[in-house]
Design a protein around this motif. Structure first.
Motif, PDB file in Angstrom:
ATOM      1  N   TYR A 171       0.828  -1.205   0.000  1.00  0.00           N
ATOM      2  CA  TYR A 171       0.000   0.000   0.000  1.00  0.00           C
ATOM      3  C   TYR A 171       0.866   1.260   0.000  1.00  0.00           C
ATOM      4  O   TYR A 171       0.570   2.235  -0.702  1.00  0.00           O
ATOM      5  CB  TYR A 171      -0.923   0.028   1.218  1.00  0.00           C
ATOM      6  CG  TYR A 171      -2.003  -1.028   1.238  1.00  0.00           C
ATOM      7  CD1 TYR A 171      -2.483  -1.594   0.073  1.00  0.00           C
ATOM      8  CD2 TYR A 171      -2.552  -1.454   2.451  1.00  0.00           C
ATOM      9  CE1 TYR A 171      -3.466  -2.562   0.097  1.00  0.00           C
ATOM     10  CE2 TYR A 171      -3.542  -2.413   2.491  1.00  0.00           C
ATOM     11  CZ  TYR A 171      -3.999  -2.974   1.308  1.00  0.00           C
ATOM     12  OH  TYR A 171      -4.970  -3.922   1.350  1.00  0.00           O
ATOM     13  N   ASN A 172       1.932   1.240   0.802  1.00  0.00           N
ATOM     14  CA  ASN A 172       2.782   2.423   0.891  1.00  0.00           C
ATOM     15  C   ASN A 172       3.622   2.637  -0.361  1.00  0.00           C
ATOM     16  O   ASN A 172       3.917   3.777  -0.735  1.00  0.00           O
ATOM     17  CB  ASN A 172       3.690   2.318   2.118  1.00  0.00           C
ATOM     18  CG  ASN A 172       2.990   2.725   3.403  1.00  0.00           C
ATOM     19  OD1 ASN A 172       2.596   3.869   3.584  1.00  0.00           O
ATOM     20  ND2 ASN A 172       2.796   1.768   4.303  1.00  0.00           N
ATOM     21  N   LEU A 173       4.007   1.565  -1.020  1.00  0.00           N
ATOM     22  CA  LEU A 173       4.851   1.685  -2.203  1.00  0.00           C
ATOM     23  C   LEU A 173       4.073   1.965  -3.486  1.00  0.00           C
ATOM     24  O   LEU A 173       4.542   2.714  -4.347  1.00  0.00           O
ATOM     25  CB  LEU A 173       5.681   0.407  -2.382  1.00  0.00           C
ATOM     26  CG  LEU A 173       6.805   0.144  -1.382  1.00  0.00           C
ATOM     27  CD1 LEU A 173       7.485  -1.190  -1.693  1.00  0.00           C
ATOM     28  CD2 LEU A 173       7.828   1.276  -1.400  1.00  0.00           C
ATOM     29  N   PHE A 174       2.896   1.375  -3.609  1.00  0.00           N
ATOM     30  CA  PHE A 174       2.258   1.337  -4.923  1.00  0.00           C
ATOM     31  C   PHE A 174       0.927   2.055  -5.037  1.00  0.00           C
ATOM     32  O   PHE A 174       0.388   2.166  -6.145  1.00  0.00           O
ATOM     33  CB  PHE A 174       2.085  -0.123  -5.368  1.00  0.00           C
ATOM     34  CG  PHE A 174       3.383  -0.881  -5.435  1.00  0.00           C
ATOM     35  CD1 PHE A 174       4.399  -0.462  -6.276  1.00  0.00           C
ATOM     36  CD2 PHE A 174       3.586  -2.004  -4.644  1.00  0.00           C
ATOM     37  CE1 PHE A 174       5.599  -1.160  -6.334  1.00  0.00           C
ATOM     38  CE2 PHE A 174       4.779  -2.707  -4.695  1.00  0.00           C
ATOM     39  CZ  PHE A 174       5.798  -2.279  -5.546  1.00  0.00           C
ATOM     40  N   LEU A 175       0.326   2.524  -3.932  1.00  0.00           N
ATOM     41  CA  LEU A 175      -0.927   3.263  -4.048  1.00  0.00           C
ATOM     42  C   LEU A 175      -0.647   4.743  -4.269  1.00  0.00           C
ATOM     43  O   LEU A 175       0.167   5.335  -3.545  1.00  0.00           O
ATOM     44  CB  LEU A 175      -1.786   3.090  -2.792  1.00  0.00           C
ATOM     45  CG  LEU A 175      -2.569   1.787  -2.640  1.00  0.00           C
ATOM     46  CD1 LEU A 175      -3.419   1.829  -1.378  1.00  0.00           C
ATOM     47  CD2 LEU A 175      -3.448   1.521  -3.851  1.00  0.00           C
ATOM     48  N   PRO A 176      -1.293   5.358  -5.269  1.00  0.00           N
ATOM     49  CA  PRO A 176      -1.066   6.790  -5.502  1.00  0.00           C
ATOM     50  C   PRO A 176      -1.738   7.623  -4.421  1.00  0.00           C
ATOM     51  O   PRO A 176      -2.643   7.169  -3.727  1.00  0.00           O
ATOM     52  CB  PRO A 176      -1.726   7.023  -6.863  1.00  0.00           C
ATOM     53  CG  PRO A 176      -2.811   5.987  -6.942  1.00  0.00           C
ATOM     54  CD  PRO A 176      -2.264   4.788  -6.210  1.00  0.00           C
ATOM     55  N   GLY A 177      -1.269   8.863  -4.319  1.00  0.00           N
ATOM     56  CA  GLY A 177      -1.895   9.768  -3.362  1.00  0.00           C
ATOM     57  C   GLY A 177      -0.927  10.247  -2.311  1.00  0.00           C
ATOM     58  O   GLY A 177       0.235   9.850  -2.240  1.00  0.00           O
ATOM     59  N   ARG A 178      -1.444  11.065  -1.476  1.00  0.00           N
ATOM     60  CA  ARG A 178      -0.669  11.709  -0.434  1.00  0.00           C
ATOM     61  C   ARG A 178      -0.332  10.745   0.697  1.00  0.00           C
ATOM     62  O   ARG A 178      -1.128   9.903   1.074  1.00  0.00           O
ATOM     63  CB  ARG A 178      -1.527  12.873   0.058  1.00  0.00           C
ATOM     64  CG  ARG A 178      -1.186  13.530   1.268  1.00  0.00           C
ATOM     65  CD  ARG A 178      -2.166  14.663   1.556  1.00  0.00           C
ATOM     66  NE  ARG A 178      -1.714  15.352   2.739  1.00  0.00           N
ATOM     67  CZ  ARG A 178      -1.946  14.909   3.960  1.00  0.00           C
ATOM     68  NH1 ARG A 178      -2.648  13.813   4.126  1.00  0.00           N
ATOM     69  NH2 ARG A 178      -1.474  15.556   5.003  1.00  0.00           N
ATOM     70  N   LYS A 179       0.884  10.858   1.235  1.00  0.00           N
ATOM     71  CA  LYS A 179       1.319  10.012   2.334  1.00  0.00           C
ATOM     72  C   LYS A 179       0.586  10.383   3.617  1.00  0.00           C
ATOM     73  O   LYS A 179       0.418  11.562   3.938  1.00  0.00           O
ATOM     74  CB  LYS A 179       2.828  10.155   2.537  1.00  0.00           C
ATOM     75  CG  LYS A 179       3.391   9.253   3.612  1.00  0.00           C
ATOM     76  CD  LYS A 179       4.906   9.435   3.741  1.00  0.00           C
ATOM     77  CE  LYS A 179       5.455   8.534   4.836  1.00  0.00           C
ATOM     78  NZ  LYS A 179       6.933   8.712   4.980  1.00  0.00           N
ATOM     79  N   SER A 180       0.135   9.369   4.357  1.00  0.00           N
ATOM     80  CA  SER A 180      -0.554   9.625   5.624  1.00  0.00           C
ATOM     81  C   SER A 180       0.427  10.154   6.659  1.00  0.00           C
ATOM     82  O   SER A 180       1.565   9.677   6.763  1.00  0.00           O
ATOM     83  CB  SER A 180      -1.206   8.339   6.149  1.00  0.00           C
ATOM     84  OG  SER A 180      -2.229   7.909   5.285  1.00  0.00           O
ATOM     85  N   ARG A 181      -0.025  11.130   7.423  1.00  0.00           N
ATOM     86  CA  ARG A 181       0.817  11.744   8.454  1.00  0.00           C
ATOM     87  C   ARG A 181       0.046  11.802   9.767  1.00  0.00           C
ATOM     88  O   ARG A 181      -1.176  11.861   9.779  1.00  0.00           O
ATOM     89  CB  ARG A 181       1.231  13.162   8.049  1.00  0.00           C
ATOM     90  CG  ARG A 181       2.054  13.231   6.772  1.00  0.00           C
ATOM     91  CD  ARG A 181       2.356  14.687   6.400  1.00  0.00           C
ATOM     92  NE  ARG A 181       3.229  14.771   5.241  1.00  0.00           N
ATOM     93  CZ  ARG A 181       2.799  14.785   3.986  1.00  0.00           C
ATOM     94  NH1 ARG A 181       1.487  14.707   3.741  1.00  0.00           N
ATOM     95  NH2 ARG A 181       3.650  14.874   2.981  1.00  0.00           N
TER      96      ARG A 181
END
Length: 462
Positions: free
Chosen positions: A205-215
């Motif tokens: 999910y972290n490598l391949f899903l587009p969009g903004r990183k969760s913070r």
């Protein structure tokens, strides 16, 4: 002279269309393919591991998963549903707040598996549960860190990549489980398979899903909106847990681990259509109901009616196939240790016919924000289900419990209609057609498999 443009092909409209219908169709197909692929991998794992392990291992792990699902449901404040349903579901502050709450929840849940491990092991007189629960509990900790953009993809009916990532992670977990089972013959193969699957999902999910990183972040107004909507979701998921896991909670106390393992093999097969339908309904119908409320216009109602007939019809065909051929399937796929699972499969498939008929109504309330009515329906289902199980198992063992479930689901129908009518989504024509077909098919399944059904008396109280 005006220039005319050719109408796009059906495939292009399906694969590239941006309207609600195209997105819903694509998401439904991806959900079905993803769930079908997931179940195929589960089946492959099941067929391999049942030859490397013993029924007691599956019975023991089914108790572990009851408590994993229970902990999730008893702490669910509707974070994922809020992202899908809330008008601020694309706001970065809202998403970061939701993700932060999700991480904290995952940490707390893992801590609870450690605290509850020994009491659960004592209650079920299964000492190994004390070691299994905290390790399987790592899946809850890992899931807490799943990025918010996973739920954003669900919100916008963009499920293709998520589906592929989930299948890749599950395939990796299957390989891990089979290798450990082959080397050790231990129940730990099932445990480490689950943990490996969750860990790889997080990485994917972290490598391949587009969009903004969760913070990490906390916005008071966002938290208040999640809490307000989630208060009813919290109670609904508790009721949902009792409903979905009540059979294992009750039968785990009344049946031996061997018998519970047999039950879970049959349940695994029979639950496929309903679980697939639930996945499609949850991922697709909330956005559809949100954008095209059925009470708003007759056009909206008719569009949803077509979708409802298609979904119910597909699930109904699968259930009927399992009810008619379940005993033969178990004979072909499993060895003699699991032969009684055929009778379980047939009965569970029959029991689930009433549930499939009303499946498409639930999300109409959630999409409109009416979580209270959704809770009332969920609580009624749970109460009737537990009553049917307890009365049935004490009167006629496992067979009685299954009959009790069927009666319970029929009695819940008026409450489902009450909720659906409040949203303008009740479709009496749909219900009448499939109820009539259900009676005919259940009668045929019983007639063809009566010997296997009566044989379930061998799985009565230990």
């Amino acid at each position: 002279m005006t220039e005319t443009h050719p109408r796009p092909s059906l495939w292009r409209r399906f694969s590239q269309g941006k309207n609600l219908g195209a997105r819903a169709a694509r998401s439904s197909v991806f959900t079905i393919l993803g769930y079908g692929g997931s179940q195929f991998l589960r089946l492959l794992s099941n067929l391999i591991l049942t030859r490397l392990l013993f029924p007691e291992a599956f019975g023991l792990l089914s108790l572990v998963w009851v408590f994993m699902v229970g902990l999730q449901n008893f702490s669910d404040i509707g974070i994922a549903t809020s992202i899908q349903q809330n008008k601020r579901g694309d706001d970065p502050e809202f998403l970061d707040t939701a993700w932060t709450l999700q991480v904290v929840r995952g940490l707390l849940l893992w801590g609870l598996t450690i605290v509850l491990a020994q009491p659960v092991a004592t209650f079920y007189d299964a000492p190994q549960l004390a070691q299994l629960l905290p390790v399987v509990g790592l899946t809850l900790l890992i899931a807490g860190f799943f990025p918010a953009r996973k739920e954003s993809a669900n919100r916008h009916l963009m499920l293709g990549r998520v589906t592929m990532l989930d299948l890749g992670a599950q395939a990796f977990g299957l390989v891990v489980g089979v290798l450990i089972a082959w080397l050790t013959g231990s129940i730990w193969a099932l445990v480490f398979s689950a943990v490996a699957t969750s860990a790889v999902q997080l990485v994917f999910y972290n490598l391949f899903l587009p969009g903004r990183k969760s913070r990490f972040g906390f916005d008071k107004s966002s938290a208040a909106e999640i809490a307000k909507f989630g208060s009813w979701i919290f109670f609904s998921t508790i009721a949902g847990f009792i409903f979905s896991q009540g059979d294992k909670l009750v039968l785990g106390k009344f049946l031996s681990l061997h018998a519970l393992g047999i039950y879970n093999i049959g349940f695994f097969w029979a639950s496929f259509p309903l679980m697939l339908g639930g996945m499609v309904v949850w991922k697709v119908l909330i956005p559809v109901y949100r954008e095209r409320p059925p009470a708003q216009s007759s056009d909206n109602f008719r569009a949803l009616q077509k979708l409802r007939f298609a979904l119910t019809g597909g699930l109904f065909v699968m259930l009927v196939f399992l009810a008619l051929s379940g005993v033969v399937m178990v004979h072909v796929l499993y060895d003699d240790r699991y032969v009684l699972a055929g009778g379980v499969l047939v009965m569970v498939a029959i029991v689930q016919i009433p549930q499939v008929i009303v499946l498409t109504y639930d999300q109409s309330a959630l999409a409109s924000g009416d979580a209270r009515r959704f809770f009332i329906l969920a609580a009624t289902r749970a109460a009737f289900m537990i009553a049917g199980l307890l009365i049935g198992v004490q009167v006629a063992g496992l067979l009685g419990a299954l009959i009790g479930q069927a009666v319970a689901m029929i009695l819940v129908y008026p409450v489902a209609v009450w909720m659906a009518r409040s949203q303008g989504s009740w479709d009496p024509l749909h219900d009448a057609i499939f109820a009539g077909l259900g009676i005919l098919c259940a009668t045929a399944a019983y007639s063809l498999n009566s010997e296997a059904i009566y044989a379930l008396s061998a799985l009565n109280l230990p």
